[in-house]
Motif scaffolding. Structure first.
Motif, PDB file in Angstrom:
ATOM      1  N   ILE A 293       0.757  -0.916   0.081  1.00  0.00           N
ATOM      2  CA  ILE A 293       0.340   0.139  -0.227  1.00  0.00           C
ATOM      3  C   ILE A 293       0.931   1.005  -0.313  1.00  0.00           C
ATOM      4  CG2 ILE A 293      -1.612  -0.809   1.202  1.00  0.00           C
ATOM      5  CD1 ILE A 293      -1.537   0.693   3.671  1.00  0.00           C
ATOM      6  N   ALA A 294       0.246   2.563  -0.335  1.00  0.00           N
ATOM      7  CA  ALA A 294       1.366   3.373  -0.300  1.00  0.00           C
ATOM      8  C   ALA A 294       0.014   4.564   0.604  1.00  0.00           C
ATOM      9  CB  ALA A 294       0.871   4.360  -1.461  1.00  0.00           C
ATOM     10  N   VAL A 295       0.708   5.374   1.566  1.00  0.00           N
ATOM     11  CA  VAL A 295       0.121   6.606   2.199  1.00  0.00           C
ATOM     12  C   VAL A 295       0.361   7.479   1.785  1.00  0.00           C
ATOM     13  CG1 VAL A 295      -0.356   7.291   4.842  1.00  0.00           C
ATOM     14  CG2 VAL A 295      -0.223   4.553   4.586  1.00  0.00           C
ATOM     15  N   GLU A 296      -0.297   8.792   1.783  1.00  0.00           N
ATOM     16  CA  GLU A 296       0.051   9.968   1.580  1.00  0.00           C
ATOM     17  C   GLU A 296      -0.959  10.515   1.825  1.00  0.00           C
ATOM     18  OE1 GLU A 296      -0.832   9.730  -2.135  1.00  0.00           O
ATOM     19  OE2 GLU A 296       1.408   8.912  -3.392  1.00  0.00           O
ATOM     20  N   GLN A 297      -0.232  11.707   3.520  1.00  0.00           N
ATOM     21  CA  GLN A 297      -1.202  12.618   3.987  1.00  0.00           C
ATOM     22  C   GLN A 297      -2.535  11.122   5.049  1.00  0.00           C
ATOM     23  OE1 GLN A 297      -2.096  15.840   2.361  1.00  0.00           O
ATOM     24  NE2 GLN A 297       0.141  16.706   1.877  1.00  0.00           N
ATOM     25  N   LYS A 298      -3.381  11.286   4.330  1.00  0.00           N
ATOM     26  CA  LYS A 298      -4.457  10.750   5.241  1.00  0.00           C
ATOM     27  C   LYS A 298      -5.281   9.929   4.448  1.00  0.00           C
ATOM     28  CE  LYS A 298      -5.969  14.531   8.448  1.00  0.00           C
ATOM     29  NZ  LYS A 298      -6.949  15.767   9.341  1.00  0.00           N
ATOM     30  N   LEU A 299      -4.791   9.455   3.593  1.00  0.00           N
ATOM     31  CA  LEU A 299      -5.417   8.781   2.524  1.00  0.00           C
ATOM     32  C   LEU A 299      -4.453   7.568   2.347  1.00  0.00           C
ATOM     33  CD1 LEU A 299      -6.391  10.969  -0.613  1.00  0.00           C
ATOM     34  CD2 LEU A 299      -7.808  10.299   1.311  1.00  0.00           C
ATOM     35  N   VAL A 300      -5.198   6.216   2.194  1.00  0.00           N
ATOM     36  CA  VAL A 300      -3.940   5.504   1.476  1.00  0.00           C
ATOM     37  C   VAL A 300      -4.560   4.918   0.419  1.00  0.00           C
ATOM     38  CG1 VAL A 300      -3.701   2.678   2.477  1.00  0.00           C
ATOM     39  CG2 VAL A 300      -4.529   4.713   4.035  1.00  0.00           C
ATOM     40  N   ARG A 301      -3.934   4.090  -0.312  1.00  0.00           N
ATOM     41  CA  ARG A 301      -4.236   3.601  -1.728  1.00  0.00           C
ATOM     42  C   ARG A 301      -3.212   2.428  -2.136  1.00  0.00           C
ATOM     43  NH1 ARG A 301      -0.120   4.951  -5.594  1.00  0.00           N
ATOM     44  NH2 ARG A 301       1.626   6.524  -5.215  1.00  0.00           N
ATOM     45  N   LEU A 302      -3.752   1.500  -3.092  1.00  0.00           N
ATOM     46  CA  LEU A 302      -2.799   0.529  -3.576  1.00  0.00           C
ATOM     47  C   LEU A 302      -1.647   1.221  -4.868  1.00  0.00           C
ATOM     48  CD1 LEU A 302      -5.847  -2.286  -4.462  1.00  0.00           C
ATOM     49  CD2 LEU A 302      -3.836  -2.361  -2.593  1.00  0.00           C
ATOM     50  N   PRO A 303      -0.659   0.212  -4.015  1.00  0.00           N
ATOM     51  CA  PRO A 303       0.204   0.957  -5.323  1.00  0.00           C
ATOM     52  C   PRO A 303       0.148   0.964  -7.124  1.00  0.00           C
ATOM     53  CG  PRO A 303       0.870  -0.738  -3.833  1.00  0.00           C
ATOM     54  CD  PRO A 303      -0.180  -0.653  -4.081  1.00  0.00           C
ATOM     55  N   GLY A 304       0.289   2.065  -8.038  1.00  0.00           N
ATOM     56  CA  GLY A 304      -0.234   1.701  -8.248  1.00  0.00           C
ATOM     57  C   GLY A 304      -1.493   2.340  -9.653  1.00  0.00           C
ATOM     58  N   HIS A 305      -2.480   2.823  -8.289  1.00  0.00           N
ATOM     59  CA  HIS A 305      -3.584   3.093  -8.244  1.00  0.00           C
ATOM     60  C   HIS A 305      -3.890   4.955  -9.052  1.00  0.00           C
ATOM     61  CE1 HIS A 305      -7.830   4.645  -7.880  1.00  0.00           C
ATOM     62  NE2 HIS A 305      -7.637   5.235  -7.218  1.00  0.00           N
ATOM     63  N   SER A 306      -3.674   5.073  -9.006  1.00  0.00           N
ATOM     64  CA  SER A 306      -4.972   6.911 -10.349  1.00  0.00           C
ATOM     65  C   SER A 306      -6.292   7.126  -9.947  1.00  0.00           C
ATOM     66  CB  SER A 306      -3.476   7.155 -11.345  1.00  0.00           C
ATOM     67  OG  SER A 306      -4.030   6.589 -12.110  1.00  0.00           O
ATOM     68  N   PRO A 307      -6.140   7.889 -10.078  1.00  0.00           N
ATOM     69  CA  PRO A 307      -7.985   8.071 -10.655  1.00  0.00           C
ATOM     70  C   PRO A 307      -8.306   8.759 -12.130  1.00  0.00           C
ATOM     71  CG  PRO A 307      -6.622  10.132  -9.235  1.00  0.00           C
ATOM     72  CD  PRO A 307      -5.521   9.444  -9.795  1.00  0.00           C
ATOM     73  N   THR A 308      -9.014   7.342 -12.139  1.00  0.00           N
ATOM     74  CA  THR A 308      -9.802   6.838 -13.694  1.00  0.00           C
ATOM     75  C   THR A 308     -11.100   7.640 -13.545  1.00  0.00           C
ATOM     76  OG1 THR A 308     -10.281   4.531 -13.043  1.00  0.00           O
ATOM     77  CG2 THR A 308      -7.878   4.980 -14.233  1.00  0.00           C
TER      78      THR A 308
END
Length: 326
Positions: A293-308
């Motif tokens: 996973i990747a944690v950026e400030q208060k958000l967590v996402r899966l690696p490679g995820h980007s808004p689509t």
């Protein structure tokens, strides 16, 4: 015990202080197991004391009213075919109790078995390995009323059916006498709630320094993990919770493709309610360290995820843009 040690008296639960140890009429700084001595307890009335009480260091023992044990019946003892009333004797304590076989319908004379023992009177301070005698309420043909005896395996038995094969396997592991196995079994069976260090001390009887070293060794092997609240989780429970977080995060990305990530608080809400406090932070740390996973400030996402955007959303966006440019 050494001079000046704080002690506790069970089952009364009072705290006193050792002012001096007397061994064979000579003052001693320390008395080894097996030796007889007198202990001067200050602030404790004689009327507060009774036969069967145990003196211990604070936090070393926890009185219990139920225990799992391994017993052996005498060859001349009657068979046990179900829950049975007995007299339970350990040290200088004597309690009336109910005994029930574990993993079987009964116990034949001269045989061994695991049993659950419920004390019907005051609790008793016990540790794994403590020995006891069982007596019936009638004299046997060959002599007294003793029907057998055994050793304590578990002073904090789990709430499981007595015919549960998992319970039988756990008791077999505890009966083997291996401290590493005993610690892992006790931590594993608590699931997501975990087990505190203090509870492990009372349930195992292992010294605090030795237990810390053992836990550190098992943690290095991935068998147990410590969370910030001081609770220990089993390796399997930790992996299970990690997979739950990854699944919740993947489901969020599928629902909310245009969002850059999932709020930390919302992701933490995906854990079961009985999860030990501090577990979420441990899981995030482990998942980040393994690049899952990747944690950026208060958000967590899966690696490679980007808004689509979906194809329909792309069409709508294109129409909006075309209108803007008119």
């Amino acid at each position: 015990l050494s001079v000046g040690d704080a002690v506790e008296i069970y089952p009364i639960g009072r705290t006193a202080r050792v002012r001096g140890l007397q061994s064979f009429g000579v003052s001693a700084e320390q008395v080894n197991p097996g030796a007889r001595c007198a202990v001067n307890l200050q602030g404790v009335e004689l009327s507060d004391l009774s036969r069967g009480l145990v003196v211990s260091l604070p936090g070393a023992l926890q009185p219990t009213g139920a225990l799992d044990a391994e017993i052996s019946l005498l060859p001349e003892a009657p068979a046990i075919t179900g829950p049975t009333s007995v007299e339970f004797l350990t040290g200088t304590s004597e309690r009336r109790a109910r005994l029930a076989p574990i993993g079987s319908d009964g116990i034949d004379p001269g045989k061994q078995s695991f049993v659950r023992i419920h004390l019907e009177e005051d609790p008793v301070a016990l540790l794994p390995g403590d020995r006891f005698i069982l007596r019936g309420f009638a004299r046997l043909a060959g002599g007294g009323a003793s029907v057998g005896g055994g050793s304590v395996l578990d002073v904090a038995p789990p709430h499981r059916r007595l015919n549960n094969p998992i319970l039988v396997r756990e008791l077999a592991g505890l009966a083997a006498g291996d401290e590493e196995t005993a610690v892992e079994i006790r931590v594993k069976r608590t699931g997501f709630a975990g087990l505190s260090f203090e509870s492990l001390v009372c349930e195992t009887g292992i010294g605090k320094q030795e237990l810390r070293a053992l836990l550190a060794e098992r943690a290095a092997a991935g068998a147990v993990h410590e969370v910030s609240s001081g609770v220990w989780l089993g390796g399997e429970a930790t992996l299970d919770l990690e997979e739950r977080l990854l699944a919740a995060l993947a489901a969020f990305h599928e629902r909310e493709r245009i969002l850059p990530g999932m709020p930390r608080g919302a992701l933490g809400g995906a854990l079961p309610e009985n999860t030990a406090p501090g577990t979420f932070e441990l899981l995030l740390e482990r998942l980040v360290a393994t690049n899952r996973i990747a944690v950026e400030q208060k958000l967590v996402r899966l690696p490679g995820h980007s808004p689509t955007l979906s194809e329909r959303e792309k069409d709508v966006a294109a129409r909006i843009l075309s209108l803007i440019h008119i």
